[in-house]
Every structure is written in structure tokens, then in C-alpha cells.
Motif scaffolding. Structure first.
Motif, PDB file in Angstrom:
ATOM      1  N   SER A   1     -14.738   4.212   9.992  1.00  0.00           N
ATOM      2  CA  SER A   1     -14.233   3.099  10.785  1.00  0.00           C
ATOM      3  C   SER A   1     -14.024   3.940  12.312  1.00  0.00           C
ATOM      4  O   SER A   1     -14.121   3.035  13.206  1.00  0.00           O
ATOM      5  CB  SER A   1     -13.035   2.502  10.745  1.00  0.00           C
TER       6      SER A   1
ATOM      7  N   ALA B   1     -20.141  -2.892   9.010  1.00  0.00           N
ATOM      8  CA  ALA B   1     -20.837  -3.557   7.836  1.00  0.00           C
ATOM      9  C   ALA B   1     -19.814  -3.823   6.660  1.00  0.00           C
ATOM     10  O   ALA B   1     -18.869  -3.059   6.550  1.00  0.00           O
ATOM     11  CB  ALA B   1     -21.974  -2.582   7.710  1.00  0.00           C
TER      12      ALA B   1
ATOM     13  N   SER C   1     -14.598   6.131   2.039  1.00  0.00           N
ATOM     14  CA  SER C   1     -16.100   6.061   1.741  1.00  0.00           C
ATOM     15  C   SER C   1     -16.534   6.899   0.606  1.00  0.00           C
ATOM     16  O   SER C   1     -17.672   6.454   0.043  1.00  0.00           O
ATOM     17  CB  SER C   1     -16.858   6.445   3.101  1.00  0.00           C
TER      18      SER C   1
ATOM     19  N   GLU D   1     -15.964   5.103  -2.502  1.00  0.00           N
ATOM     20  CA  GLU D   1     -16.576   3.994  -2.953  1.00  0.00           C
ATOM     21  C   GLU D   1     -18.148   4.488  -3.153  1.00  0.00           C
ATOM     22  O   GLU D   1     -18.636   3.772  -4.081  1.00  0.00           O
ATOM     23  CB  GLU D   1     -16.643   3.233  -1.384  1.00  0.00           C
TER      24      GLU D   1
HETATM   25  N1  UDP Z   1     -15.831   0.317   6.565  1.00  0.00           N
HETATM   26  C1  UDP Z   1     -16.502  -0.759   6.195  1.00  0.00           C
HETATM   27  N2  UDP Z   1     -17.468  -0.980   7.201  1.00  0.00           N
HETATM   28  C2  UDP Z   1     -17.753  -0.099   8.298  1.00  0.00           C
HETATM   29  C3  UDP Z   1     -17.339   0.987   8.180  1.00  0.00           C
HETATM   30  C4  UDP Z   1     -16.142   1.382   7.287  1.00  0.00           C
HETATM   31  O1  UDP Z   1     -16.168  -1.590   5.482  1.00  0.00           O
HETATM   32  O2  UDP Z   1     -18.807  -0.278   8.996  1.00  0.00           O
HETATM   33  C5  UDP Z   1     -14.694   0.622   5.368  1.00  0.00           C
HETATM   34  C6  UDP Z   1     -15.270   1.500   4.493  1.00  0.00           C
HETATM   35  O3  UDP Z   1     -15.808   0.817   3.352  1.00  0.00           O
HETATM   36  C7  UDP Z   1     -13.845   2.320   4.133  1.00  0.00           C
HETATM   37  C8  UDP Z   1     -13.094   2.470   5.188  1.00  0.00           C
HETATM   38  O4  UDP Z   1     -13.741   1.361   6.217  1.00  0.00           O
HETATM   39  O5  UDP Z   1     -13.191   1.702   3.003  1.00  0.00           O
HETATM   40  C9  UDP Z   1     -13.282   3.680   5.981  1.00  0.00           C
HETATM   41  O6  UDP Z   1     -12.451   4.578   5.431  1.00  0.00           O
HETATM   42  P1  UDP Z   1     -12.756   6.166   5.277  1.00  0.00           P
HETATM   43  O7  UDP Z   1     -11.696   6.963   4.663  1.00  0.00           O
HETATM   44  O8  UDP Z   1     -14.145   6.356   4.672  1.00  0.00           O
HETATM   45  O9  UDP Z   1     -13.136   6.636   6.798  1.00  0.00           O
HETATM   46  P2  UDP Z   1     -12.163   6.585   8.197  1.00  0.00           P
HETATM   47  O10 UDP Z   1     -12.772   5.275   8.819  1.00  0.00           O
HETATM   48  O11 UDP Z   1     -10.687   6.360   7.795  1.00  0.00           O
HETATM   49  O12 UDP Z   1     -12.634   7.760   8.974  1.00  0.00           O
END
Ligand code: UDP
Length: 481
Positions: free
Chosen positions: A281, A353, A375, A378
Motif C-alpha cells: 500500500s 489492485a 502480502s 497472502e
Molecule cells: N493491497 C491491496 N492492493 C494493492 C496493494 C495492497 O489489496 O494494490 C493490500 C494487500 O493485499 C495487503 C495490504 O494491502 O493486505 C498491504 O499490507 P502489507 O503488510 O503487505 O504492506 P504495507 O502496505 O503495509 O507495506
């Protein structure tokens, strides 16, 4: 149902999607598996479009109360250019008063308060209202180990951590390479380092009833053992550590309908043939790095789905607070003709996305990821192999666990934050992860996927860990009554 007959847990979420997403899942577990009442307090966030959407989808259908704490002005308190950890700590410090009055005005007091890693200073509120106190880390065991041990490293280590010749040793845990330390440890003169040390001190104070981690016992048995062992980290981590993960949004929740073209395309690709490329994000790359990734993908001749953001030359987390970059279509930053040349093998998605639905699609076989912990989970839960491309926060620790520790990811020869990764190296990594040689990555990631699913089932380690907390809350309810 606001009656007193059910245990009631209050959860406090700090700003940032990476914090909000797993606490929403935690709240859902309490409600759907254990029939609790849950109130989620959400701190006001400087960015909030994506967060507002998350909250919206988490509340339809409504299964728990969400209370958005009122906005606060920190411009007089915070110094210009303050780093992320500092900003988050200040926000969480300043919301305490509104959290306190919101709790004191509740018809029935919650039996427990769960704060996330930036909310530790609100524990005194739980204390005042005689609630159980838990700290939830939307992270893994290595992160808790490092955070809680940093106040000790602070005394032992001279000079910058990154410049140490030796690995940093944490009792009973995998050592941390100097270059892998979390962002706030990179500059000891920065205020965010002091905030981070303070977080470790507060966690170790021993007044909490437990730590919840978004991991599972078998993923990190060494660290879990160290937390329990009084001769190792257990002498510092005075409360029990409960691995309750992976807490991950179910697929189908992130909006397949919003990206019909993408899913129609994925539906007709061969099984496990597409690599998904995304930096979370908040992640941003330099213009040159975006160019190299484009060329690397094109040269690899593999199918791809790539979430592209406008580049930023200032920092790797430029999108964390303000969505990132300028308003130009991010595709205009791609090499000339790229989208046309790759139109049959790839899809470029600007900005954001539906990640969970993409990763759970059978056509996805690899994930080039910034290794944010959500991520990562997931990806593992879907048995998707990774290219570890850490950028900020604790992502270098996560990447090291995925590569050296678990053997489910390949990585660039040097950390991407140190220098740009060139197109040939990217091409090679993409081929390696997608073609699945004899390196066993595929079978290991499948083992982890199965292990994670087992941990979450009734009788599994994560289910049981949460059940222990459930029991404590039920007892608390009886005492109060
Ligand atoms: N996410 C998403 N779509 C995007 C980018 C991120 O749905 O285009 C979601 C991703 O699935 C995850 C979260 O946002 O659940 C990001 O959390 P993460 O701990 O991976 O990384 P951060 O964004 O906190 O660095």
C-alpha cells in the motif's frame, strides 16, 4: 446485542492499511468463531481513501462496531520531515484522550483492550478500566524479538547498526544481519529511533497479558521457543506470546467485480503462469527502477499483472501517507511502447489492485513483492512463490525469513534499497521463480500453505492460541459480573 452476557473486546488500530487489514480480521475471528462483541477503534489517518474502503467492506454486513476517533492536529507537535514511526507514535499518543472518553462512555465496558504495535501507550487506559491488555503485532515473531530486544542492543552496540561487522544476536533467535535491521534502526540520531526503542521498552514492561502475533507456531518454532525460555528471550518477554495467524482477508473480499477485465484475462491463462508484481500500500520505486522492472518483465517473456504507481525519488514508502506521487497516469512512466508490446502477456493496473483475489487465482504462480507481512501471508496462504524485494519498515527481516529461513523466495543479489536492480537480473529472477527448477521452492511453499491452513482449523495451534485469550476474556467477564 449490547448485553453484558457476551465477552467484549475493544481493538485499537493505528493508521495504515497494513495495520487495519489484519485487525479487522482479528475482530471477525472473535465475532464469528467465539461469539464475542467487538468494538474497533480506528485512529484518524492522514490518507484514508483506501482505508475508508476497507472499513466499508469490513462493515457490510456489519458484525462489529467501528468507532472512528476524531481527527487531530499534530502539526504543532511534529517536526517537519518526521519519519513514519515518529508520526504514528505521535498520532497514537494524541488520540488517547478521545479513546479514553469513548471507552468511559460505553454502555458496557469491554473486558479487554487489544492495541497494535503503535498503541502501547494506551495500555494505561485499559489498566484504569480494569480490562485485560494485549498487544497485537501485525508482524511475525522475528519482528517482536528484534523490537523488544532493541533497548538492549541500544546499550551493547556502538555506532550505526548497519555498519556493524558482526550479526546482531538476540537470545535464542535467528541473528539479524546489520543490513536487515528495521527502518527506524537505520539512523540512531533520528527521533523515530527513540520512539522505536521506547516501543520495545513499553512492550517489555510486563504489564500486559499477552502478545498476539500474525504468524503461526510451526512457521517460526525457534523464536516461539525463545519467547518461552527464561534463559533466552523469555526473561525479557514477560507475557505469553500467542501466534494467532495467518490473519488474512478471505479471497472474494477485495472486489473482483471492480476489475472484470483483469479477471476475465486471468481466467484464460494457463495454471500458475502469471507473476503478480506489487509493492504494497505504500511502496514506491525510482523512475529508473520502474524502467528496469518493465524491461525485466518484457525480457522474461512471462505473463504478468503489475500494479504501477508514479515513481518517487525521495523515499521507498512515499505512498504510505498520501497515496503516492503525482496525479499523472502511472503508465506514462513506463518505457515507450511497453504496454503495446506486452498487451497479450501482461496487464498493468494503476495504483491499487484487488490483491487477495489476484493471489488466490489459479493462474498466478509467482509474486514479486515488497514483503510487507500481509502480502507475504497472502502469498503463502495461496501457495504462491515469491521474489523478495524489500523496501521499508521491517520488510528486509521478512525477506530474509522467506529466502534463507523458509526457502520460498528468490532475491536480488543486493538489497534493492542499496542500488537499482538491473533488467537482466530481474529477468533471471522472474524465470527462476516461474519456471520452478529443482530448487524445491514449489514444494516448500505448498508445505507452508498446508501448515497455515492446519494452524487455523479447530484444534490447530493458531486456533488454540486465540482460544486461550477467549477463555481469559470469558473469565474476566464473570469476575466483573
Ligand atoms: N493491497 C491491496 N492492493 C494493492 C496493494 C495492497 O489489496 O494494490 C493490500 C494487500 O493485499 C495487503 C495490504 O494491502 O493486505 C498491504 O499490507 P502489507 O503488510 O503487505 O504492506 P504495507 O502496505 O503495509 O507495506
Amino acid at each position: 446485542d449490547r448485553s453484558n452476557s457476551k465477552p467484549h473486546v475493544a481493538i485499537l488500530a493505528s493508521p495504515g492499511l497494513g495495520h487495519l487489514i489484519p485487525v479487522i480480521e482479528l475482530g471477525k475471528r472473535f465475532v464469528t468463531q467465539h461469539n464475542f462483541n467487538v468494538t474497533l477503534f480506528v485512529a484518524p489517518s492522514p490518507t484514508s481513501k483506501a482505508e475508508a474502503q476497507q472499513l466499508q467492506s469490513a462493515t457490510t454486513p456489519k458484525i462489529f462496531d467501528i468507532v472512528e476517533l476524531p481527527p487531530i492536529d499534530i502539526s504543532n507537535i511534529i517536526e517537519p520531515g518526521a519519519a513514519v514511526v515518529r508520526v504514528l507514535r505521535v498520532i497514537m499518543r494524541e488520540i488517547r484522550q478521545s479513546l479514553r472518553s469513548a471507552i468511559s462512555n460505553m454502555q458496557s465496558l469491554p473486558n479487554a483492550l487489544i492495541v497494535d504495535l503503535f498503541g502501547t501507550e494506551s495500555m494505561s487506559i485499559a489498566e484504569e478500566f480494569n480490562m485485560l491488555k494485549y498487544i497485537f503485532l501485525p508482524a511475525n515473531a522475528s519482528f517482536l524479538a528484534l523490537t523488544i530486544y532493541t533497548p538492549f542492543l541500544d546499550k551493547q552496540v556502538e555506532g550505526e547498526y548497519e555498519e556493524q561487522k558482526e550479526v546482531l544476536r538476540i537470545p535464542g533467535c535467528s541473528p539479524v544481519r546489520p543490513e536487515d535491521v528495521v527502518d527506524p534502526m537505520l539512523d540512531r540520531s533520528n527521533l523515530q529511533y527513540h520512539e522505536y526503542v521506547q516501543m520495545g521498552v513499553e512492550m517489555a514492561q510486563g504489564h500486559v497479558d499477552g502478545f498476539l502475533l500474525n504468524t503461526w507456531e510451526d512457521l517460526q518454532p525457534k523464536e516461539m521457543k525463545a519467547f518461552r525460555d527464561d534463559n533466552q528471550l523469555g526473561r525479557i518477554v514477560k507475557a505469553p506470546v500467542y501466534p494467532v495467524g495467518p490473519l488474512v482477508r478471505p479471497s472474494g473480499s477485495s472486489g473482483r467485480s471492480s476489475a472484470r477485465k483483469l479477471f476475465d484475462w486471468l481466467d484464460i491463462q494457463p495454471s500458475k503462469s502469471v507473476i503478480y508484481v506489487s509493492f504494497g500500500s505504500g511502496g514506491t520505486l525510482s523512475y529508473q527502477q520502474v524502467t528496469e522492472i518493465a524491461w525485466g518483465l518484457e525480457l522474461s517473456q512471462k505473463r504478468f499483472v503489475w500494479v504501477v504507481r508514479p515513481p518517487s525519488s525521495d523515499s521507498t514508502d512515499a505512498a504510505f501517507f498520501h497515496g503516492g506521487g503525482d496525479n499523472r497516469d502511472p503508465c506514462t512512466y513506463l518505457p515507450e511502447g511497453f504496454t503495446k508490446r506486452t498487451q497479450h502477456v501482461g496487464i498493468v493496473i494503476p495504483m491499487w489492485a484487488p490483491q487477495m483475489d489476484i493471489l488466490s487465482h489459479p493462474s498466478i504462480g509467482g509474486f514479486l513483492s515488497h514483503c510487507g507481512w500481509n502480502s507475504t501471508l497472502e502469498s503463502l496462504l495461496n501457495g504462491v512463490r515469491m521474489i523478495a524485494w524489500p523496501l521499508y519498515a521491517e520488510q528486509r527481516l521478512n525477506a530474509r525469513l522467506l529466502t534463507d529461513g523458509l526457502g520460498v523466495a528468490v532475491q536480488p543479489k543486493e538489497l534493492p534499497v542499496k542500488r537499482e536492480v538491473g533488467r537482466e537480473e530481474i529477468e533471471e529472477m522472474v524465470r527462476k521463480v516461474m519456471e520452478d527448477g529443482k530448487d524445491g521452492i514449489r514444494s516448500r511453499v505448498n508445505e507452508l500453505k498446508n501448515g497455515a491452513q492446519k494452524a487455523l482449523c479447530k484444534g490447530g495451534s493458531s486456533y488454540d492460541a486465540l482460544y486461550l485469550i477467549v477463555k481469559q476474556c470469558e473469565q474476566k467477564l464473570q469476575i466483573v459480573e
